[in-house]
Scaffold this active site. Structure first.
Site, PDB file in Angstrom:
ATOM      1  N   GLU A  76       0.820  -1.222   0.000  1.00 40.72           N
ATOM      2  CA  GLU A  76       0.000   0.000   0.000  1.00 40.72           C
ATOM      3  C   GLU A  76       0.850   1.265   0.000  1.00 40.72           C
ATOM      4  O   GLU A  76       0.500   2.252  -0.650  1.00 40.72           O
ATOM      5  CB  GLU A  76      -0.895  -0.034   1.244  1.00 40.72           C
ATOM      6  N   ASP A  77       1.982   1.260   0.732  1.00 38.55           N
ATOM      7  CA  ASP A  77       2.726   2.502   0.990  1.00 38.55           C
ATOM      8  C   ASP A  77       4.125   2.566   0.374  1.00 38.55           C
ATOM      9  O   ASP A  77       4.828   3.557   0.562  1.00 38.55           O
ATOM     10  CB  ASP A  77       2.860   2.727   2.503  1.00 38.55           C
TER      11      ASP A  77
END
Length: 714
Positions: A76-77
């Site tokens: 996600e990051d």
């Protein structure tokens, strides 16, 4: 503070060395991926996945889950991909990470829709592998502990979501300590002022009540020793949110909440639980109605214990929970016990079965819904902790939310049973399907092959599964009927706007249908018939596309109503219209066209908005009987009910229901009848026939309810 892997290593002593090595590799992968990233608090980002892995290690989860915990924010990051994780750590770890990761928010029109869709994705992944939600709960727990650096509005939003969704899920999975921790943290950030005041009050009361707690604990220990029962007794303080909830529900001040402390009695085996209960009931008198046996009938999450509230010293209520060591372990760890204690324990297998059954119900609800917010609404309903326990005809125990009805039970047994149910026997007596079930009820559902769900069931069912299946049936059934009504409504609207308008040509239809994102005009007609689209709006678009000027709209011709159109047309329950009554039709989203009488109080607010209503009229001969309620005031005479019933029958009317109301000392009795009539003239004949009876004092037609009283017309 150190954020190195060595801080986690001592917690992994229960795992083989090679698995610890794999977890260390996952840590290094995550650390490099998150390098240069920091949390709002200023800490290196790796501190978060490391803390989440530490929480899961405390639950003794397997190496795959701990690897997923360390990697759960990587996709996600950071630039790292799911395929990299799969290649390095295997497909199960990659699937766990994928299940916890959020979707791309840019794909959604609103934050609310994105939140609902992310939650749905996580629950579906959880249905495939329950470890997904264990990672998410650990992730949420650490985030809640470190929310101090977040803006106040975001803190409130996350805290509310925690109280409404994640804490109830932890409870549903039997993770009791996580459930309590999330509730207290959610309370702290959703109501910070109330939390501080209550925490201060509990702290002040703690010193005053410590002496009482020690006195009770000592007395209980001595009593159990006298009875030769081996037990470990611990006094515990109720968590703040449970105290707050009790104050809210019972409208109590803090000084009125006495049972802030409870006592947990852990004994060797199940027979000792009941022996200990008898001994403690002899020591302190039990409060009637406050005993619950969750050993004989476990909670839906597998929780087992005996609960009782006793009159302690000076009449102070004290709560006790009695359970075995295995029950205590299960109460704290719930479904996580499957990994923590690998054994053939029947209780653990039972928890897994219950959890699997609940997760399967999520898949059933999902199968009926493409709408994420609605799916989330149904799931929230099923997360209510209060339950009733009922028996099937074969003696099987089923847990349902408090307030559940016979229809909820039918859908819980099987979807087909719910769809075809027509009646219910509760404790061997026929009862209405809307009857709410109580603890210990014996429930038997009667079905018929040609029966189908009724739209009225949505007014009383409470479980997500029942509501979901009923709504889905109503959406997909009788589409042709709804389309036929929709076409009539649209033609009526076109005539109202321009009586001289010619029929739209195929190119116009194609353009308007495409504008609505539909496949064909039948779908458009069905949408109008079911109340999802206003016919006047569609008519405007058709006429605009055709390029004609509408001018002043002419007075519309009334639409003919038979009263037998099914779900596309509904006779309003507030005024019970029958043929002969002047009527209006209101378009309602999802419910279609609702028919009211002209003088119905509930439509006053809409009378000034012509787009909300349409003129309708009864067909000359509907060929159908209609229910209508009447109130008959009679003198208290023997046989008067039989006389009134006979008079109704003589005038060709059937009696659907009858009720009686008597007042002590009054010379009159009030009879309420639901009778079936063809039209208003037929009703008038029935009422005239009743007025001539010597015992009848007054008679009214009941049109609905207003301010809690029947609105009557003579």
């Amino acid at each position: 503070m150190t954020y190195e892997f060595e801080s986690l290593r001592p917690d992994l002593a229960y795992l083989p060395p090679d698995e610890v090595g794999t977890i260390e590799d996952a840590y290094e992968f995550s650390r490099r991926a998150h390098e240069g990233q920091f949390r709002k608090s200023g800490e290196p980002y790796i501190s978060h996945p490391l803390a989440v892995a530490g929480i899961l290690a405390g639950w003794h989860l397997d190496a795959q889950t701990l690897c997923a915990a360390l990697l759960h924010d990587v996709v996600e990051d950071t630039p790292a991909t799911a395929s990299e994780i799969e290649a390095r750590f295997g497909k199960p770890v990659a699937l766990l990470v994928e299940g916890v990761s959020k979707l791309d928010k840019l794909a959604f029109a609103s934050e609310q829709h994105a939140q609902a869709e992310n939650f749905r994705k996580m629950l579906l992944a959880m249905a495939q592998d329950v470890r997904v939600i264990l990672v998410k709960l650990a992730d949420r727990t650490h985030n809640m502990h470190t929310m101090g650096a977040m803006p106040a509005e975001k803190r409130r939003r996350i805290a509310t979501e925690t109280l409404e969704i994640y804490a109830p899920i932890a409870n549903r999975l039997g993770l009791h300590s996580v459930y309590q921790e999330l509730e207290d943290l959610g309370f702290r950030y959703s109501h910070p002022n109330r939390y501080q005041v209550l925490a201060k009050a509990v702290k002040a009361a703690r010193g005053n009540r410590r002496e009482l707690v020690e006195k009770v604990k000592l007395a209980m220990q001595e009593k159990l020793e006298q009875c030769k029962i081996e037990a470990t007794i611990t006094g515990r303080e109720k968590h703040l949110y449970s105290i707050y909830r009790k104050m809210q529900e019972k409208n109590l001040a803090f000084s009125e909440v006495f049972d802030i402390y409870g006592f947990r009695v852990v004994v060797r085996d199940q027979p000792s639980c009941y022996l200990a209960l008898g001994a403690l009931h002899a020591l302190y008198k039990p409060i009637p109605g406050k005993f619950k046996d969750y050993i004989a009938i476990p909670k839906a999450n597998g929780y087992q214990s005996l609960h009782s509230i006793l009159f302690g010293p000076n009449g102070t209520p004290i709560e006790i929970q009695i359970r075995t060591t295995d029950m205590n372990r299960l109460a704290e760890s719930g479904v996580a016990s499957h990994w923590m204690y690998k054994s053939a324990d029947a209780a653990l297998n039972d928890v897994q079965t219950r959890t699997h059954r609940w997760l399967q119900s999520l898949l059933d609800i999902q199968a009926d819904h493409g709408d994420s917010p609605e799916f989330l609404e149904h799931i929230k309903v099923d997360l209510f902790p209060d339950e009733v326990y009922v028996f099937t005809p074969k003696g099987k125990i089923m847990a349902l939310p408090r307030g559940a009805t016979a229809v909820d039970f039918a859908f819980a047994v099987h979807t087909d049973v719910g769809r075809h149910c027509i009646a219910v026997k509760i404790n061997y007596e026929l009862m209405p399907l809307r009857t709410q079930l109580r603890n210990g009820d014996h429930v038997e559902i009667l079905t018929a092959a040609n029966a189908s769900p009724n739209a009225a069931w949505l007014n009383f069912v409470v479980t997500g599964k029942a509501r979901s299946h009923i709504r889905n049936y109503l959406r997909n059934t009788r589409v042709e009927e709804a389309a036929a009504l929709g076409e009539r409504l649209l033609n009526h609207a076109i005539a109202a706007l321009n009586p001289e308008a010619t029929a739209p040509d195929p190119a116009v239809w194609e353009r308007v249908v495409k504008d609505y994102g539909l496949q064909n005009r039948q779908e458009l007609f069905a949408g109008i018939g079911l109340g999802r689209k206003l016919p006047l709006v569609v008519a405007h678009q058709l006429l605009h596309v055709q390029g004609e000027k509408t001018g002043e709209p002419a007075h519309p011709h009334a639409i003919s109503i038979r009263g037998t159109e099914g779900i596309a047309v509904e006779l309003a329950q507030c005024c019970h219209p029958i043929p002969g009554d002047p009527i209006l039709g209101f378009i309602h989203k999802e419910r279609g066209l609702i028919i009211h009488t002209h003088d119905c109080p509930s439509i006053r607010a809409f009378r000034t908005d012509p787009d909300k209503w349409l003129d309708v009229e009864w067909e000359a001969e509907p060929g159908h009987m209609f229910d209508v309620s009447i109130k008959v005031v009679v003198g208290n005479q023997r046989g008067v009910l039989a006389k009134v019933a006979a008079a109704i029958a003589e005038h060709g009317s059937n009696i659907g229901n009858v009720a009686m109301e008597e007042e002590d000392g009054s010379p009159y009795t009030v009879l309420f009848f639901t009778v079936q009539v063809e039209n208003r003239m037929h009703l008038a004949r029935v009422m005239r026939g009743l007025r001539v009876l010597p015992d009848v004092v007054r008679i009214f037609r009941i049109k609905g309810k207003k301010d809690g009283r029947a609105a009557q017309s003579q």
